[in-house]
Design a protein around this motif. Structure first.
Motif, PDB file in Angstrom:
ATOM      1  N   VAL A   1      -2.155 -10.040 -12.260  1.00 27.97           N
ATOM      2  CA  VAL A   1      -1.015  -8.982 -12.719  1.00 27.97           C
ATOM      3  C   VAL A   1      -0.896  -7.954 -11.590  1.00 27.97           C
ATOM      4  O   VAL A   1      -2.196  -7.535 -11.117  1.00 27.97           O
ATOM      5  N   ALA A   2       0.387  -7.342 -11.228  1.00 28.70           N
ATOM      6  CA  ALA A   2       0.296  -6.124 -10.407  1.00 28.70           C
ATOM      7  C   ALA A   2      -0.343  -5.060 -10.917  1.00 28.70           C
ATOM      8  O   ALA A   2      -0.338  -4.741 -12.097  1.00 28.70           O
ATOM      9  N   ARG A   3      -1.201  -4.407 -10.131  1.00 21.42           N
ATOM     10  CA  ARG A   3      -1.786  -3.432 -10.653  1.00 21.42           C
ATOM     11  C   ARG A   3      -1.150  -1.959 -10.201  1.00 21.42           C
ATOM     12  O   ARG A   3      -0.207  -2.112  -9.070  1.00 21.42           O
ATOM     13  N   ALA A   4      -1.112  -0.845 -10.550  1.00 20.90           N
ATOM     14  CA  ALA A   4      -0.479   0.234 -10.307  1.00 20.90           C
ATOM     15  C   ALA A   4      -0.824   0.602  -9.000  1.00 20.90           C
ATOM     16  O   ALA A   4      -2.018   0.493  -8.548  1.00 20.90           O
ATOM     17  N   THR A   5       0.079   1.098  -7.994  1.00 26.53           N
ATOM     18  CA  THR A   5       0.080   1.165  -6.780  1.00 26.53           C
ATOM     19  C   THR A   5      -0.515   2.778  -6.680  1.00 26.53           C
ATOM     20  O   THR A   5       0.000   3.420  -7.254  1.00 26.53           O
ATOM     21  N   PRO A   6      -1.442   2.974  -5.809  1.00 25.44           N
ATOM     22  CA  PRO A   6      -1.736   4.293  -5.831  1.00 25.44           C
ATOM     23  C   PRO A   6      -0.769   5.582  -5.558  1.00 25.44           C
ATOM     24  O   PRO A   6       0.179   5.208  -4.822  1.00 25.44           O
ATOM     25  N   ALA A   7      -0.586   6.518  -6.187  1.00 30.57           N
ATOM     26  CA  ALA A   7       0.116   7.490  -6.370  1.00 30.57           C
ATOM     27  C   ALA A   7       0.767   8.059  -4.869  1.00 30.57           C
ATOM     28  O   ALA A   7       1.810   8.280  -4.536  1.00 30.57           O
ATOM     29  N   ALA A   8      -0.529   8.240  -4.005  1.00 26.71           N
ATOM     30  CA  ALA A   8       0.121   8.642  -2.543  1.00 26.71           C
ATOM     31  C   ALA A   8       1.275   7.878  -2.085  1.00 26.71           C
ATOM     32  O   ALA A   8       1.779   8.685  -1.081  1.00 26.71           O
ATOM     33  N   TYR A   9       1.379   6.574  -2.299  1.00 23.96           N
ATOM     34  CA  TYR A   9       2.383   6.034  -1.475  1.00 23.96           C
ATOM     35  C   TYR A   9       3.368   5.434  -2.550  1.00 23.96           C
ATOM     36  O   TYR A   9       4.350   4.639  -1.940  1.00 23.96           O
TER      37      TYR A   9
ATOM     38  N   ALA B   1       5.189  -1.741  -1.551  1.00 27.63           N
ATOM     39  CA  ALA B   1       4.700  -1.247  -2.410  1.00 27.63           C
ATOM     40  C   ALA B   1       4.452  -1.847  -4.040  1.00 27.63           C
ATOM     41  O   ALA B   1       3.821  -1.270  -4.737  1.00 27.63           O
ATOM     42  N   VAL B   2       5.697  -2.524  -4.278  1.00 30.49           N
ATOM     43  CA  VAL B   2       5.819  -2.999  -5.474  1.00 30.49           C
ATOM     44  C   VAL B   2       5.415  -4.380  -5.726  1.00 30.49           C
ATOM     45  O   VAL B   2       6.247  -5.170  -5.104  1.00 30.49           O
ATOM     46  N   ARG B   3       5.125  -5.067  -6.801  1.00 32.81           N
ATOM     47  CA  ARG B   3       4.680  -6.237  -7.246  1.00 32.81           C
ATOM     48  C   ARG B   3       5.461  -6.669  -8.353  1.00 32.81           C
ATOM     49  O   ARG B   3       5.269  -5.925  -9.431  1.00 32.81           O
ATOM     50  N   MET B   4       5.919  -7.982  -8.323  1.00 31.55           N
ATOM     51  CA  MET B   4       6.316  -8.473  -9.752  1.00 31.55           C
ATOM     52  C   MET B   4       6.175  -9.802  -9.772  1.00 31.55           C
ATOM     53  O   MET B   4       6.230 -10.588  -8.656  1.00 31.55           O
ATOM     54  N   THR B   5       5.950 -10.469 -10.911  1.00 34.36           N
ATOM     55  CA  THR B   5       6.349 -11.788 -10.963  1.00 34.36           C
ATOM     56  C   THR B   5       7.786 -12.349 -11.283  1.00 34.36           C
ATOM     57  O   THR B   5       8.441 -11.392 -11.104  1.00 34.36           O
TER      58      THR B   5
ATOM     59  N   GLY C   1     -15.258  -8.211   0.315  1.00 33.86           N
ATOM     60  CA  GLY C   1     -15.192  -7.084  -0.608  1.00 33.86           C
ATOM     61  C   GLY C   1     -13.798  -6.435  -0.671  1.00 33.86           C
ATOM     62  O   GLY C   1     -13.375  -6.186  -1.639  1.00 33.86           O
ATOM     63  N   TYR C   2     -13.287  -6.272   0.458  1.00 31.35           N
ATOM     64  CA  TYR C   2     -12.093  -5.581   0.799  1.00 31.35           C
ATOM     65  C   TYR C   2     -11.043  -6.504   0.002  1.00 31.35           C
ATOM     66  O   TYR C   2     -10.123  -5.933  -0.706  1.00 31.35           O
ATOM     67  N   PHE C   3     -11.002  -7.637   0.130  1.00 32.55           N
ATOM     68  CA  PHE C   3      -9.860  -8.776  -0.674  1.00 32.55           C
ATOM     69  C   PHE C   3     -10.449  -8.507  -2.092  1.00 32.55           C
ATOM     70  O   PHE C   3      -9.211  -8.594  -2.778  1.00 32.55           O
ATOM     71  N   ASP C   4     -11.253  -8.636  -2.496  1.00 28.28           N
ATOM     72  CA  ASP C   4     -11.646  -8.308  -4.009  1.00 28.28           C
ATOM     73  C   ASP C   4     -11.078  -6.946  -4.342  1.00 28.28           C
ATOM     74  O   ASP C   4     -10.355  -6.927  -5.599  1.00 28.28           O
ATOM     75  N   ARG C   5     -11.600  -6.050  -3.820  1.00 26.46           N
ATOM     76  CA  ARG C   5     -11.225  -4.595  -4.325  1.00 26.46           C
ATOM     77  C   ARG C   5      -9.792  -4.279  -4.404  1.00 26.46           C
ATOM     78  O   ARG C   5      -9.303  -3.607  -5.160  1.00 26.46           O
ATOM     79  N   TYR C   6      -9.018  -4.878  -3.448  1.00 26.87           N
ATOM     80  CA  TYR C   6      -7.528  -4.688  -3.135  1.00 26.87           C
ATOM     81  C   TYR C   6      -6.553  -5.682  -3.767  1.00 26.87           C
ATOM     82  O   TYR C   6      -5.397  -6.024  -3.371  1.00 26.87           O
ATOM     83  N   ALA C   7      -7.269  -6.710  -4.331  1.00 19.49           N
ATOM     84  CA  ALA C   7      -6.385  -8.172  -4.861  1.00 19.49           C
ATOM     85  C   ALA C   7      -5.242  -7.671  -5.434  1.00 19.49           C
ATOM     86  O   ALA C   7      -5.389  -6.830  -6.670  1.00 19.49           O
ATOM     87  N   PHE C   8      -4.149  -8.223  -5.145  1.00 16.89           N
ATOM     88  CA  PHE C   8      -2.686  -7.995  -5.795  1.00 16.89           C
ATOM     89  C   PHE C   8      -2.415  -6.404  -5.865  1.00 16.89           C
ATOM     90  O   PHE C   8      -1.657  -6.141  -6.796  1.00 16.89           O
ATOM     91  N   GLN C   9      -2.687  -5.772  -4.807  1.00 16.26           N
ATOM     92  CA  GLN C   9      -2.412  -4.435  -4.831  1.00 16.26           C
ATOM     93  C   GLN C   9      -1.899  -4.303  -3.227  1.00 16.26           C
ATOM     94  O   GLN C   9      -1.968  -5.033  -2.390  1.00 16.26           O
ATOM     95  N   SER C  10      -0.965  -3.195  -3.241  1.00 20.30           N
ATOM     96  CA  SER C  10      -0.753  -2.660  -1.824  1.00 20.30           C
ATOM     97  C   SER C  10      -1.410  -1.629  -1.520  1.00 20.30           C
ATOM     98  O   SER C  10      -1.825  -0.567  -2.305  1.00 20.30           O
TER      99      SER C  10
END
Ligand code: BES
Ligand code: ZN
Length: 662
Positions: free
Chosen positions: A54-62, A207-211, A461-470
Motif C-alpha cells: 500500500v502506498a505510504r505517505a510521501t515525505p512532505a518535503a516533496y 510522488a503519488v501512488r495508487m492501486t 536495505g535501500y530497496f526495503d527502506r523505501y519500498a512503495f515510496q517515492s
C-alpha cells in the motif's frame, strides 16, 4: 509497417515482416489468466492488500514539489483509481470514466487538483450523487495540459470524471491494421514521463501512488492488456477486467490492445506478441526467469507476481518500458540470437529501482535509471559473466562521454548534473545518458570504494527502506551517508556532491576496461593501418554483437567508398537484422554519403519508430544540405507512422536544422 512504397522489401523482410500479424480469430473462451507466483496473496481484495504494497505517505518535503504536476498530494492524494473505458478505434478515442478515491491528508483541503491534457471532460460527480458537480479547467499549457480543479466537501470520498481522449492524445498510438501489419488494429500507450494525463485524469506525478482496477471494452477478437493482472486469451465480447493491487505512480499506467497471443516462458514469465512473432520472442527472452532469480538473490524478492513482456509493433518509441507486471518492448531487440536481452534485464531491474523505489520528481530521474543500469549490469554479470557486463559498461561509458561532450557544446552544462532542474521544461529534456550512465558510474564508484559486499547490503536495505515510496535525491544522499558511508572512511574518496550537484565526469570516475574490446581495437587498427581494402583479417564471425558494435563505433568518420563497400559486403551490414549494428552502420553510410546504403537507411527509418535510432539518424542526416533535403523527404513519408514521442523529437530537430539552413 509504415507505408514506405520505395523501401527495399528484401530488407524490410529481413528485419520486420516477422512482425506481421495473422488473421484475426475471435475466441469464445472466457478470460483465462496466467498463473502467478503468490497467487493466493494476489487474490486478496485491494482493500486488504498486503500492508507492504500500500502506498505510504510521501515525505512532505516533496509532496507538492513536482514542477510538472498541478496535484497537491500534501492536501489530498489519490489512493485508488477505477477506470471504465471503451476503445473506439474508428474515432481513435477512449471514452469512459475515471473514479478516484481520495486520501485526505490535510483535513482543511477542499479542492482536488488533477492533471489533464487534451481530454474532453464530460462531467464530474461526487460519490453516489447523480447530479453534476462543479469544476474548473485552467487554460492549456502545451506540455503540462490543463489542471482540473474539483471542489470537494469534507466528506467526499470518490470523484468520478466522465471524459474522452482525443485522437492526438500523446501517450496513445492508434495503428490501423495496415500500420500494425495485421488484420486487426492496434492501440498502445506510453505514459512516462508526463503523458498519463493525456489518457487518464490523474495526479500525474511520480510522488503519488495508487492501486487501480479497470474495465476495458475493445472490439471482440482483440486482446486487451494493462500494467496489471492480465488475461491470456481474448474474450468473446471484448470486455476485460484488470486489477493492480500494488500502489503505482501514474507513469506506470499502461494499456495495449490488438491481435495478441500469449506464450508462457516459465512459472511467472511469458510473452504477449502478434501470432507470427510470439514463438520467436519466447525463444529470444527465455533467460528471463533466470534473470529474475539472480536479481532476487541479490536484492530481495520480486514483488509483482508475474513478469511478462509485451512485444509491440515497431513504432513503439522506446526500447522498453517497465510497466509493472508487463514490460513493453520494441521488436527491434528480436535479434534471433538473444544478443540484445540486456534490455529485458534493464526493464526487470526497474521492478526494484523505479517501480518499487520511485523518483519523487523528474529532476530525480537518475534515481530510477542510474540504479536500473547498475542492476541491469549486475544481472548480466550474473547471467552471462563479468567480461560480458564489462563490455556493456564500456559501451555505456562511450555513450556518456559523447552525451557530456554534446551537452557541453550546446551550452547545456547544467544538464550534466545528476540532479536535474527541469522546472519550466519538458521532462524529456532530462532523459539523457547522464541519468543512466553517470548514475551507473556513481554507484559503481561507491561499490568500488566500499567493496561489493557492503554495497549490496546497503542497496538491499535501500530497496526495503523505501519500498512503495517515492524519494528525492536529497533523501538518497542522507540515506547513503547514514547507512553506508558513516563507518566507511574509504568511501570519502567519492565526492558525492561533485557527482550529483556538479557537471561532467568527476575525477574518481571508475575505469572500464573490457579485454575483449581491446582485442577488437587491435583488429580494427591492424586493418585500418594495412593496405587491405577488405577487412578479411577481422575475426567478425568470432565476435558477439557487442564486439561488433564496438568495432563499428570505433571506425574513423571518413571511410573511402571502396572500404565502405568491402565492409558492407564482408559483414552484410546494410542487410543486417540486428538493429543495433544496423544503426551503427547507418551513421557511417550517412557520414560517407555511401549511396548503396541509402535503401537500407530508408527501410530502417520506415520500418520502426524507436526514438533512440530514429532521432540520431535524422540528426546525422541534417549535418549536410543534401542530407537535410533527404531527411525532410524521408520524414514527410514516415512521420505519420511514428508515435507522438518520436514525432516530437524529430519535429524539433528538423525545425531547428531547417531554420539554421535559411
Ligand atoms: N523507463 C525507460 C524509458 C523512458 C524513460 C520512457 C523516460 C519515457 C521517459 C526505460 O526503462 C528505458 O530506460 N528504456 C531504454 C532501454 C534501456 C536498456 C536503456 C530505451 O528505451 O532505450
Ligand atoms: Zn530504464
Amino acid at each position: 509497417m509504415f507505408t514506405a512504397p520505395s523501401a527495399s522489401s528484401a530488407i524490410r523482410a529481413a528485419l520486420f515482416t516477422l512482425l506481421t500479424f495473422g488473421a484475426l480469430t475471435a475466441c469464445t473462451a472466457p478470460a483465462e489468466r496466467a498463473p502467478g507466483v503468490g497467487e493466493a496473496a494476489d487474490e486478496a481484495s485491494i482493500d486488504d492488500a498486503d500492508e507492504d504494497t500500500v502506498a505510504r505517505a510521501t515525505p512532505a518535503a516533496y509532496a507538492h514539489g513536482d514542477p510538472h504536476s498541478a496535484a497537491r498530494p500534501d492536501q489530498i492524494a489519490i489512493r485508488h483509481l477505477t477506470l471504465d473505458l471503451t476503445a473506439d478505434f474508428d474515432a481513435q478515442v477512449l471514452r469512459g470514466r475515471a473514479s478516484l478515491t481520495l486520501d485526505r491528508r490535510d483535513p482543511s483541503a477542499d479542492v482536488l487538483h488533477l492533471d489533464t491534457r487534451d481530454l474532453d471532460i464530460v462531467r464530474v460527480r461526487l460519490d453516489d450523487a447523480s447530479d453534476d458537480a462543479p469544476y474548473t479547467l485552467d487554460p492549456p499549457d502545451p506540455r503540462l495540459g490543463r489542471a482540473l480543479h474539483v471542489p470537494v466537501g469534507p466528506d467526499v470520498e470518490i470523484v468520478h470524471v466522465d471524459y474522452a481522449t482525443r485522437p492526438e492524445a500523446a501517450a496513445l498510438q492508434w495503428l490501423t491494421p495496415a500500420q500494425a501489419d495485421s488484420e486487426a488494429p492496434f492501440l498502445f500507450s506510453q505514459s512516462q514521463a508526463i503523458l498519463a494525463r493525456t489518457w487518464v485524469p490523474c495526479q500525474d506525478t511520480p510522488a503519488v501512488r495508487m492501486t487501480y482496477d479497470a474495465t476495458v471494452r475493445v472490439p471482440p477478437g482483440l486482446l486487451a492488456v494493462m500494467s496489471a493482472e492480465n488475461p491470456v486469451a481474448p474474450t468473446a465480447d471484448g470486455v476485460y477486467t484488470f486489477r493492480m493491487p500494488q500502489a503505482i505512480p501514474s507513469y506506470l499506467l499502461a494499456i495495449a490492445a490488438g491481435d495478441l497471443r500469449f506464450q508462457s516462458m516459465g512459472a511467472r514469465t511469458g510473452v504477449y506478441a502478434g501470432p507470427k512473432v510470439v514463438e520467436m520472442a519466447a525463444w529470444e527472452f527465455a533467460e528471463t526467469e533466470a534473470m529474475i532469480e539472480q536479481t532476487e538473490a541479490l536484492y530481495g524478492p520480486y514483488r509483482w507476481g508475474r513478469f511478462d513482456v509485451l512485444v509491440l509493433p515497431p513504432s513503439f518509441p522506446f526500447g522498453g518500458m517497465e510497466n509493472p507486471r508487463l514490460t513493453f518492448a520494441t521488436p527491434t531487440i528480436l535479434a534471433r540470437d538473444r544478443s540484445l536481452v540486456a534490455l529485458i534485464a534493464h526493464e526487470l531491474a526497474h521492478s526494484w529501482s523505479g517501480n518499487l523505489v520511485t523518483n519523487a520528481t523528474w529532476d530525480d530521474f537518475w534515481l530510477n535509471e542510474g540504479f536500473t543500469v547498475y542492476l541491469e549490469r549486475r544481472i548480466m554479470e550474473a547471467v552471462k559473466g563479468g567480461p560480458y557486463a564489462e563490455m556493456l559498461a564500456q559501451l555505456g561509458m562511450q555513450d556518456l562521454r559523447a552525451t557530456v561532450a554534446d551537452l557541453d557544446a550546446d551550452g547545456q552544462r547544467r544538464d550534466t548534473w545528476l540532479h536535474l532542474n527541469l522546472a519550466g521544461r519538458d521532462p524529456d529534456d532530462g532523459m539523457t545518458d547522464v541519468a543512466y550512465e553517470k548514475g551507473y558510474f556513481l554507484l559503481r564508484a561507491l561499490e568500488e570504494a566500499v567493496g561489493r559486499e557492503r554495497f549490496d547490503v546497503w542497496l538491499q536495505g535501500y530497496f526495503d527502506r523505501y519500498a512503495f515510496q517515492s524519494l528525492d535525491t536529497a533523501t538518497f544522499v542522507d540515506d547513503l551517508r547514514t547507512h553506508l558511508l558513516a563507518d566507511t572512511p574509504a568511501a570519502e574518496a567519492v565526492d558525492i556532491d561533485a557527482w550529483i550537484y556538479g557537471p561532467g565526469l568527476p575525477p574518481q570516475t571508475p575505469r572500464v576496461a573490457s579485454a575483449a574490446f581491446a582485442q577488437v581495437d587491435a583488429a580494427r587498427t591492424r586493418w585500418l593501418e594495412s593496405e587491405a581494402i577488405a577487412p578479411t583479417g577481422v575475426p567478425w564471425d568470432d565476435w558477439s554483437t557487442h564486439e561488433r558494435l564496438h568495432f563499428l563505433r570505433g571506425l574513423p568518420d571518413a571511410i573511402d567508398a571502396a572500404r565502405m563497400a568491402a565492409l558492407d559486403a564482408t559483414f552484410t551490414l546494410s542487410d543486417t537484422g540486428n538493429s543495433e549494428l544496423r544503426h551503427a552502420w547507418l551513421h557511417h553510410v550517412i557520414r560517407n554519403d555511401y549511396a548503396p546504403g541509402y535503401p537500407s537507411l530508408e527501410a530502417f527509418l520506415g520500418g520502426m519508430g524507436r526514438r533512440k535510432f530514429v532521432a540520431p539518424l535524422f540528426e546525422r542526416l541534417v549535418e549536410t544540405p543534401a542530407g537535410l533535403a533527404r531527411a525532410q523527404a524521408l520524414y514527410a513519408r514516415f512521420r505519420p507512422g511514428y508515435h507522438a514521442v518520436t514525432q516530437g523529437t524529430v519535429d524539433a530537430l528538423l525545425a531547428s536544422a531547417s531554420a539554421d539552413s535559411e
